[in-house]
Design a protein around this motif. Structure first.
Motif, PDB file in Angstrom:
ATOM      1  N   LYS A  11       0.834  -1.207   0.000  1.00 24.23           N
ATOM      2  CA  LYS A  11       0.000   0.000   0.000  1.00 24.23           C
ATOM      3  C   LYS A  11       0.878   1.271   0.000  1.00 24.23           C
ATOM      4  CE  LYS A  11      -4.062   0.142   1.413  1.00 24.23           C
ATOM      5  NZ  LYS A  11      -5.354   0.432   0.714  1.00 24.23           N
ATOM      6  N   ILE A  12       1.964   1.235   0.786  1.00 20.04           N
ATOM      7  CA  ILE A  12       2.853   2.392   0.871  1.00 20.04           C
ATOM      8  C   ILE A  12       3.546   2.624  -0.468  1.00 20.04           C
ATOM      9  CG2 ILE A  12       5.028   3.203   1.907  1.00 20.04           C
ATOM     10  CD1 ILE A  12       4.041   1.810   4.534  1.00 20.04           C
ATOM     11  N   ARG A  13       4.021   1.541  -1.084  1.00 20.47           N
ATOM     12  CA  ARG A  13       4.734   1.673  -2.369  1.00 20.47           C
ATOM     13  C   ARG A  13       3.843   2.174  -3.492  1.00 20.47           C
ATOM     14  NH1 ARG A  13       7.525  -4.072  -1.148  1.00 20.47           N
ATOM     15  NH2 ARG A  13       9.340  -3.327   0.013  1.00 20.47           N
ATOM     16  N   ALA A  14       2.533   1.987  -3.331  1.00 19.06           N
ATOM     17  CA  ALA A  14       1.596   2.425  -4.373  1.00 19.06           C
ATOM     18  C   ALA A  14       1.256   3.906  -4.278  1.00 19.06           C
ATOM     19  CB  ALA A  14       0.308   1.598  -4.278  1.00 19.06           C
ATOM     20  N   LEU A  15       1.670   4.569  -3.197  1.00 18.01           N
ATOM     21  CA  LEU A  15       1.332   5.973  -3.010  1.00 18.01           C
ATOM     22  C   LEU A  15       2.188   6.871  -3.899  1.00 18.01           C
ATOM     23  CD1 LEU A  15       1.052   6.135   0.904  1.00 18.01           C
ATOM     24  CD2 LEU A  15      -0.835   6.226  -0.745  1.00 18.01           C
ATOM     25  N   ASP A  16       1.589   7.948  -4.341  1.00 16.81           N
ATOM     26  CA  ASP A  16       2.311   8.974  -5.100  1.00 16.81           C
ATOM     27  C   ASP A  16       2.759  10.039  -4.108  1.00 16.81           C
ATOM     28  OD1 ASP A  16       3.355  10.617  -7.017  1.00 16.81           O
ATOM     29  OD2 ASP A  16       1.418  11.432  -7.656  1.00 16.81           O
ATOM     30  N   LEU A  17       4.031  10.003  -3.730  1.00 11.83           N
ATOM     31  CA  LEU A  17       4.526  10.835  -2.635  1.00 11.83           C
ATOM     32  C   LEU A  17       5.489  11.908  -3.121  1.00 11.83           C
ATOM     33  CD1 LEU A  17       5.230   7.961  -0.084  1.00 11.83           C
ATOM     34  CD2 LEU A  17       3.346   9.606   0.014  1.00 11.83           C
ATOM     35  N   PRO A  18       5.703  12.952  -2.296  1.00 11.18           N
ATOM     36  CA  PRO A  18       6.718  13.966  -2.625  1.00 11.18           C
ATOM     37  C   PRO A  18       8.113  13.342  -2.696  1.00 11.18           C
ATOM     38  CG  PRO A  18       5.331  14.661  -0.778  1.00 11.18           C
ATOM     39  CD  PRO A  18       5.008  13.239  -1.048  1.00 11.18           C
ATOM     40  N   LEU A 228       1.286   8.974   5.735  1.00 15.36           N
ATOM     41  CA  LEU A 228       1.583   9.268   4.330  1.00 15.36           C
ATOM     42  C   LEU A 228       0.304   9.607   3.561  1.00 15.36           C
ATOM     43  CD1 LEU A 228       4.241   6.478   3.637  1.00 15.36           C
ATOM     44  CD2 LEU A 228       4.669   8.944   3.779  1.00 15.36           C
ATOM     45  N   ARG A 229      -0.774   8.880   3.838  1.00 15.86           N
ATOM     46  CA  ARG A 229      -2.059   9.180   3.204  1.00 15.86           C
ATOM     47  C   ARG A 229      -2.558  10.558   3.641  1.00 15.86           C
ATOM     48  NH1 ARG A 229      -5.042   8.886   0.050  1.00 15.86           N
ATOM     49  NH2 ARG A 229      -6.994   7.970   0.790  1.00 15.86           N
ATOM     50  N   GLN A 230      -2.343  10.875   4.920  1.00 12.89           N
ATOM     51  CA  GLN A 230      -2.739  12.198   5.410  1.00 12.89           C
ATOM     52  C   GLN A 230      -1.964  13.303   4.693  1.00 12.89           C
ATOM     53  OE1 GLN A 230      -2.870  12.588   9.789  1.00 12.89           O
ATOM     54  NE2 GLN A 230      -2.839  10.353   9.895  1.00 12.89           N
ATOM     55  N   LEU A 231      -0.663  13.063   4.505  1.00 14.61           N
ATOM     56  CA  LEU A 231       0.152  14.035   3.765  1.00 14.61           C
ATOM     57  C   LEU A 231      -0.341  14.183   2.340  1.00 14.61           C
ATOM     58  CD1 LEU A 231       3.859  13.301   4.804  1.00 14.61           C
ATOM     59  CD2 LEU A 231       2.692  15.517   4.971  1.00 14.61           C
ATOM     60  N   GLN A 232      -0.614  13.050   1.736  1.00 15.72           N
ATOM     61  CA  GLN A 232      -1.059  13.054   0.342  1.00 15.72           C
ATOM     62  C   GLN A 232      -2.384  13.788   0.189  1.00 15.72           C
ATOM     63  OE1 GLN A 232      -2.384   9.261  -1.382  1.00 15.72           O
ATOM     64  NE2 GLN A 232      -0.871   9.526  -3.009  1.00 15.72           N
ATOM     65  N   GLY A 233      -3.291  13.560   1.142  1.00 13.59           N
ATOM     66  CA  GLY A 233      -4.619  14.181   1.067  1.00 13.59           C
ATOM     67  C   GLY A 233      -4.692  15.548   1.703  1.00 13.59           C
ATOM     68  N   GLU A 234      -3.566  15.973   2.343  1.00 13.73           N
ATOM     69  CA  GLU A 234      -3.500  17.270   3.022  1.00 13.73           C
ATOM     70  C   GLU A 234      -4.635  17.431   4.034  1.00 13.73           C
ATOM     71  OE1 GLU A 234      -3.278  20.334   0.072  1.00 13.73           O
ATOM     72  OE2 GLU A 234      -1.297  19.716  -0.618  1.00 13.73           O
ATOM     73  N   ARG A 235      -4.931  16.310   4.737  1.00  6.87           N
ATOM     74  CA  ARG A 235      -5.968  16.341   5.773  1.00  6.87           C
ATOM     75  C   ARG A 235      -5.413  15.666   7.025  1.00  6.87           C
ATOM     76  NH1 ARG A 235      -9.661  12.909   4.217  1.00  6.87           N
ATOM     77  NH2 ARG A 235     -11.084  13.405   5.917  1.00  6.87           N
ATOM     78  N   PRO A 236      -4.560  16.376   7.785  1.00  7.41           N
ATOM     79  CA  PRO A 236      -3.956  15.758   8.963  1.00  7.41           C
ATOM     80  C   PRO A 236      -4.965  15.511  10.086  1.00  7.41           C
ATOM     81  CG  PRO A 236      -3.356  18.068   8.845  1.00  7.41           C
ATOM     82  CD  PRO A 236      -4.087  17.753   7.577  1.00  7.41           C
ATOM     83  N   PHE A 237      -4.834  14.357  10.719  1.00 13.78           N
ATOM     84  CA  PHE A 237      -5.638  14.035  11.905  1.00 13.78           C
ATOM     85  C   PHE A 237      -4.835  13.036  12.731  1.00 13.78           C
ATOM     86  CE2 PHE A 237      -6.624  10.806   8.796  1.00 13.78           C
ATOM     87  CZ  PHE A 237      -6.829   9.637   9.515  1.00 13.78           C
ATOM     88  N   LEU A 238      -5.255  12.804  13.958  1.00 17.92           N
ATOM     89  CA  LEU A 238      -4.581  11.834  14.808  1.00 17.92           C
ATOM     90  C   LEU A 238      -5.253  10.479  14.637  1.00 17.92           C
ATOM     91  CD1 LEU A 238      -2.500  11.146  17.041  1.00 17.92           C
ATOM     92  CD2 LEU A 238      -4.282  11.727  18.703  1.00 17.92           C
ATOM     93  N   ASP A 239      -4.518   9.514  14.093  1.00 18.89           N
ATOM     94  CA  ASP A 239      -5.067   8.180  13.829  1.00 18.89           C
ATOM     95  C   ASP A 239      -4.573   7.208  14.896  1.00 18.89           C
ATOM     96  OD1 ASP A 239      -6.399   6.146  12.591  1.00 18.89           O
ATOM     97  OD2 ASP A 239      -5.090   6.033  10.829  1.00 18.89           O
ATOM     98  N   ASN A 240      -5.474   6.400  15.408  1.00 23.41           N
ATOM     99  CA  ASN A 240      -5.094   5.372  16.386  1.00 23.41           C
ATOM    100  C   ASN A 240      -4.903   4.047  15.668  1.00 23.41           C
ATOM    101  OD1 ASN A 240      -4.703   3.646  18.526  1.00 23.41           O
ATOM    102  ND2 ASN A 240      -6.761   3.867  19.374  1.00 23.41           N
ATOM    103  N   CYS A 241      -3.641   3.684  15.437  1.00 23.54           N
ATOM    104  CA  CYS A 241      -3.327   2.424  14.762  1.00 23.54           C
ATOM    105  C   CYS A 241      -2.951   1.334  15.769  1.00 23.54           C
ATOM    106  CB  CYS A 241      -2.195   2.631  13.758  1.00 23.54           C
ATOM    107  SG  CYS A 241      -2.621   3.760  12.422  1.00 23.54           S
ATOM    108  N   TYR A 242      -3.331   1.533  17.020  1.00 22.95           N
ATOM    109  CA  TYR A 242      -3.078   0.554  18.076  1.00 22.95           C
ATOM    110  C   TYR A 242      -4.339   0.402  18.937  1.00 22.95           C
ATOM    111  CZ  TYR A 242       0.050  -1.819  21.477  1.00 22.95           C
ATOM    112  OH  TYR A 242       0.683  -2.721  22.303  1.00 22.95           O
ATOM    113  N   PRO A 243      -5.493   0.159  18.277  1.00 21.59           N
ATOM    114  CA  PRO A 243      -6.769   0.143  19.014  1.00 21.59           C
ATOM    115  C   PRO A 243      -6.888  -1.040  19.982  1.00 21.59           C
ATOM    116  CG  PRO A 243      -7.091  -0.616  16.761  1.00 21.59           C
ATOM    117  CD  PRO A 243      -5.674  -0.121  16.845  1.00 21.59           C
ATOM    118  N   GLN A 244      -6.013  -2.040  19.804  1.00 27.10           N
ATOM    119  CA  GLN A 244      -6.069  -3.192  20.706  1.00 27.10           C
ATOM    120  C   GLN A 244      -5.865  -2.767  22.159  1.00 27.10           C
ATOM    121  OE1 GLN A 244      -4.141  -2.729  18.048  1.00 27.10           O
ATOM    122  NE2 GLN A 244      -3.557  -4.651  17.033  1.00 27.10           N
ATOM    123  N   LEU A 245      -5.007  -1.765  22.387  1.00 28.63           N
ATOM    124  CA  LEU A 245      -4.697  -1.343  23.758  1.00 28.63           C
ATOM    125  C   LEU A 245      -4.973   0.140  24.030  1.00 28.63           C
ATOM    126  CD1 LEU A 245      -1.372  -3.261  24.577  1.00 28.63           C
ATOM    127  CD2 LEU A 245      -3.683  -3.781  25.340  1.00 28.63           C
TER     128      LEU A 245
END
Length: 366
Positions: A11-18, A228-245
């Motif tokens: 998914k990361i490699r497929a992004l069009d990044l700066p 990286l998606r937030q940067l690409q979309g220019e819509r920063p937010f705080l994402d919880n990628c550790y919802p287990q804990l």
């Protein structure tokens, strides 16, 4: 639904990044996972992962380590500390003990422990001897110390507290002008205790993408993809990628015990300086268990002038994400895990020690 590391890398490699994206990972545990899993080599070349100020051993003020050494050498006490702290060097003449390990070799009764419950047990086993617990660490280490104090401790046990909050160092970097990174991966274990909301300021005040991550390659790559998606979309937010804990509000019981036993105070960070409201201090009601008040003769404010990193050591720049470990002038030369010059080469959470453990043995500087 969980995904494996290969999924997130695709998914990361497929992004069009700066052309260049710099992501700071705050936590020493994150840095260890990133380095030992080889994530830097697996990511596209234009994505830079920068280790940040998440090593409590590295930022513990030199004057606190010195105070612990002098206490142990000059008072009839038992001094206990988390194992990593025993090898942290201080700036003293060659004929003086420059670490707690060296003080122990000189005859001081210094014992490594893994948890506050061991400190309590040692105090109970030695009721006629003062026991001093040198407690350095971030929120996840300080919360159990608060729980220990809240539960009540033996009268002969006092705490030399050197606790720090994680987020103020990042806030300082962001408020100092150009931060040197484009996005932030926040520490999952701290957010588990304190709640993810502590990191809202990164997006709300500074407009940078942020994500809380756990310690597996999968969680770290999911957080990397998120920012990286937030940067690409220019819509920063705080994402919880550790919802287990990580839950909103964190651990209510741990936060209550911290508030019950400790105040938030201005605090010195080794090689960095004083950061406002970045440390923990024992509340006045618990003064009988505050080693700084119990042994005031060893609290030497003048020591702060000597409290920078040793000559030639660039550990402070590593901690602040300004250089990589192998860009330090002493890395792999004068400074190795066997003979550390600076604290970044001591702790398992120190970036220099982590890079060394991964097989990077030579400095890049001339």
């Amino acid at each position: 639904m969980s995904h494996d590391a290969a999924y997130w890398l695709q998914k990361i490699r497929a992004l069009d990044l700066p052309a260049r994206v710099k992501i700071m990972n705050v936590c020493g545990g994150h840095e260890r996972s990133i380095t030992l899993a080889g994530l830097r080599g697996a990511l596209p070349d234009n994505i830079e992962l920068i280790p940040g100020p998440g090593c409590p051993v590295c930022v513990c003020p030199e004057e606190d380590v010195y105070q612990a050494i002098q206490l142990a050498l000059n008072e009839k006490i038992i001094l206990v500390a988390f194992g990593d702290m025993l090898r942290v060097p201080v700036n003293v003449p060659r004929n003086e003990p420059r670490s707690l390990d060296a003080a122990r070799a000189a005859g001081a009764d210094i014992r490594p422990i893994a948890s506050p419950t061991e400190a309590v047990q040692i105090a109970r086993d030695n009721p006629d001897i003062a026991v001093v617990f040198f407690a350095a660490g971030f929120e996840t280490t300080t919360a159990p110390v608060a729980a220990m104090l809240a539960a009540g401790v033996p009268s002969n046990l006092s705490v030399l507290l050197s606790g720090r909050l994680t987020w103020p160092a990042v806030a300082m970097l962001l408020e100092a002008g150009k931060p040197g990174f484009d996005a932030l991966i926040a520490p999952g274990h701290v957010a588990t205790v304190m709640g993810p909301e502590e990191w809202d300021f990164v997006t709300a005040r500074h407009g940078l993408p942020a994500a809380v991550a756990g310690f597996t390659p999968e969680s770290l790559l999911a957080a990397t993809y998120s920012v990286l998606r937030q940067l690409q979309g220019e819509r920063p937010f705080l994402d919880n990628c550790y919802p287990q804990l990580v839950r909103p509000g964190g651990n209510v019981s741990a936060r209550r015990q911290l508030a019950q036993t400790m105040d938030v105070v201005d605090a010195n960070w080794r090689g960095v300086g004083v950061i406002a409201a970045s440390g923990f201090g024992i509340k006045p009601a618990l003064a009988a268990h505050n080693a700084r008040l119990r042994f005031p003769a060893y609290d030497d404010p003048a020591r702060k002038r000597a409290g920078e990193m040793p000559p030639g050591c660039d550990c402070a720049k590593v901690v602040l994400g300004r250089i990589y470990p192998d860009q330090c002038r002493l890395y792999g030369r004068a400074c190795t895990p066997r003979s550390p010059v600076g604290p970044c080469m001591v702790s398992d959470e120190g970036a220099c020690r982590i890079w060394w453990a991964s097989g990077i043995r030579e400095a890049k500087v001339a």
